[in-house]
Design a protein around this motif. Structure first.
Motif, PDB file in Angstrom:
ATOM      1  N   VAL A 248     -18.523  26.243   4.205  1.00  0.00           N
ATOM      2  CA  VAL A 248     -16.902  26.698   4.170  1.00  0.00           C
ATOM      3  C   VAL A 248     -16.104  25.328   4.717  1.00  0.00           C
ATOM      4  O   VAL A 248     -16.678  24.513   5.576  1.00  0.00           O
ATOM      5  CB  VAL A 248     -16.749  27.793   5.452  1.00  0.00           C
ATOM      6  N   HIS A 249     -15.118  25.305   4.079  1.00  0.00           N
ATOM      7  CA  HIS A 249     -14.276  23.955   4.430  1.00  0.00           C
ATOM      8  C   HIS A 249     -12.591  24.838   4.322  1.00  0.00           C
ATOM      9  O   HIS A 249     -12.457  25.529   3.576  1.00  0.00           O
ATOM     10  CB  HIS A 249     -14.209  22.672   3.613  1.00  0.00           C
ATOM     11  N   MET A 250     -11.922  24.127   5.066  1.00  0.00           N
ATOM     12  CA  MET A 250     -10.842  24.932   5.365  1.00  0.00           C
ATOM     13  C   MET A 250      -9.725  23.873   5.653  1.00  0.00           C
ATOM     14  O   MET A 250      -9.616  22.922   6.268  1.00  0.00           O
ATOM     15  CB  MET A 250     -10.756  25.815   6.398  1.00  0.00           C
ATOM     16  N   ASP A 251      -8.262  23.977   4.919  1.00  0.00           N
ATOM     17  CA  ASP A 251      -7.194  23.485   5.490  1.00  0.00           C
ATOM     18  C   ASP A 251      -6.395  24.267   6.555  1.00  0.00           C
ATOM     19  O   ASP A 251      -5.503  25.078   6.128  1.00  0.00           O
ATOM     20  CB  ASP A 251      -6.254  23.049   4.211  1.00  0.00           C
ATOM     21  N   GLY A 252      -6.781  24.251   7.766  1.00  0.00           N
ATOM     22  CA  GLY A 252      -6.280  24.851   8.842  1.00  0.00           C
ATOM     23  C   GLY A 252      -4.662  24.954   8.794  1.00  0.00           C
ATOM     24  O   GLY A 252      -4.307  26.314   9.055  1.00  0.00           O
TER      25      GLY A 252
END
Ligand code: ACO
Length: 321
Positions: free
Chosen positions: A209-213
């Motif tokens: 999982v990767h995310m642009d917080g």
């Protein structure tokens, strides 16, 4: 005819990992995590699986509702971290609890998964197709996290929550809102397997999982208050009429911002993220079960619920308890 929640249940893994524990294995601190997110600790699986946690949460919800497996017509489970691509985790639950009459399937609406399951069950019940449904949100997020990426792995936890819903003549769901914005979906992504056949070179690298917080934050603090306002108005109520707001437990700052935008005291927003972290589809039903077990939910109370996250997706509901 309304759709009423008649029982709740949840399961959290036995092992608790505190922020201080994480700071011993990566470059982070309790101060960084708690001040930005409100999270102090999370439960992580050792031997539990998404199915084993779901089965326990389902048993607890059925016991709370006083229903037998024989009575269950429908099982819908929201997850992004099922143990198998097939069979569905809902089918594993069906087998374990012996709900042989039920139809069972999983849905993927990420952190909105439980709320989407509630609305799908609601549609079946309102159409008169089924009478009693078991709905769940369950995640083993720790297996899809990159444990070398401190900006994501510290946020999430593992667990399962469940509710039994039944068609009722008097009380239950008053209004519902749900939506998706696929155009912004890649701000929170976790890729499944890449193509794998004789025509292509297969990547052997596992994806996490990767995310642009910050983009997720902006989405949540605009979409959630708007969805809640819509659903509260559709129920013929005002925000002052709502006794509790049971929100997806992503981040304390998102919850504080929603409370501020709605001009409602934060006291009306119960919290579980401090001891659970973010458990995606499982967070709303776990929170609801904790509220239920603490005796916070009294007949006649108006409860607003909202799930939001990957997809991007969001879903809110108002119900009379
Ligand atoms: N410990 C210590 N430092 C860290 C950590 C960590 N665990 N993670 C990141 N940092 C560092 C970064 O490297 C960066 O350092 P730098 O300035 O030297 O480059 C610094 O902290 C700031 O990093 P940002 O990613 O900009 O941190 P931000 O202040 O945006 O906070 C957070 C991150 C808490 C995720 C924030 O963006 C947020 O609240 N987002 C909301 C989205 C959310 O909660 N998502 C959860 C899942 S989605 C859902 O459920 C809806």
């Amino acid at each position: 005819m309304k759709t009423r929640i008649i029982g709740t249940g949840s399961y959290l893994p036995e092992n608790i990992v505190t922020n201080d524990d994480l700071s011993k294995i990566m470059d982070t601190s309790d101060e960084w995590i708690s001040s930005r997110t409100g999270i102090k600790e999370r439960h992580l699986v050792k031997d539990e699986t998404t199915a084993s946690m779901s089965i326990e949460a389902a048993r607890r919800a059925m016991e709370d509702a006083g229903v037998t497996a024989e009575e269950i017509d429908l099982i819908i489970l929201g997850t992004v971290s099922a143990d198998y691509i097939t069979p569905a985790c809902a089918c594993e639950v069906q087998a374990a609890i012996g709900a042989h009459r039920a139809v069972a399937f999983d849905i993927n609406a990420a952190c909105s998964g439980f709320m989407f399951a509630l609305n799908i069950a609601n549609a079946y019940l309102q159409a008169g197709i089924y009478k009693t449904a078991l709905i769940l949100g369950a995640e083993t997020l720790s297996k899809i996290m990159d444990w070398s990426d401190r900006s994501t792995c510290v946020l999430f936890g593992d667990g399962a929550g469940a509710a039994v819903v039944r068609a009722d003549d008097n009380v239950g769901l008053l209004a519902y809102d749900q939506g998706s914005d696929g155009a912004r979906g890649m701000v929170l992504a976790g890729q499944n397997r890449t193509n794998n056949n004789p025509l292509v070179e297969t990547s052997k690298e596992l994806q996490y999982v990767h995310m642009d917080g910050q983009e997720v934050y902006k989405f949540a603090v605009t979409a959630v208050p708007a969805s809640l306002q819509k659903v509260i108005a559709e129920a013929g109520l005002t925000v002052e009429d709502i006794d509790y707001f049971a929100l997806h437990q992503a981040n304390i700052r998102i919850i504080q911002s929603v409370a501020k935008r709605l001009k409602v005291s934060e006291d009306k927003f119960p919290i579980s993220l401090d001891h659970c972290g973010n458990i995606s589809a499982a967070s709303v039903p776990i929170l609801l079960d904790e509220m239920n077990k603490k005796g916070l939910l009294k007949p006649g109370m108006k409860i607003a619920m909202s799930g939001f996250g990957g997809g991007l997706t969001w879903a809110s509901a108002v119900l009379e308890w």
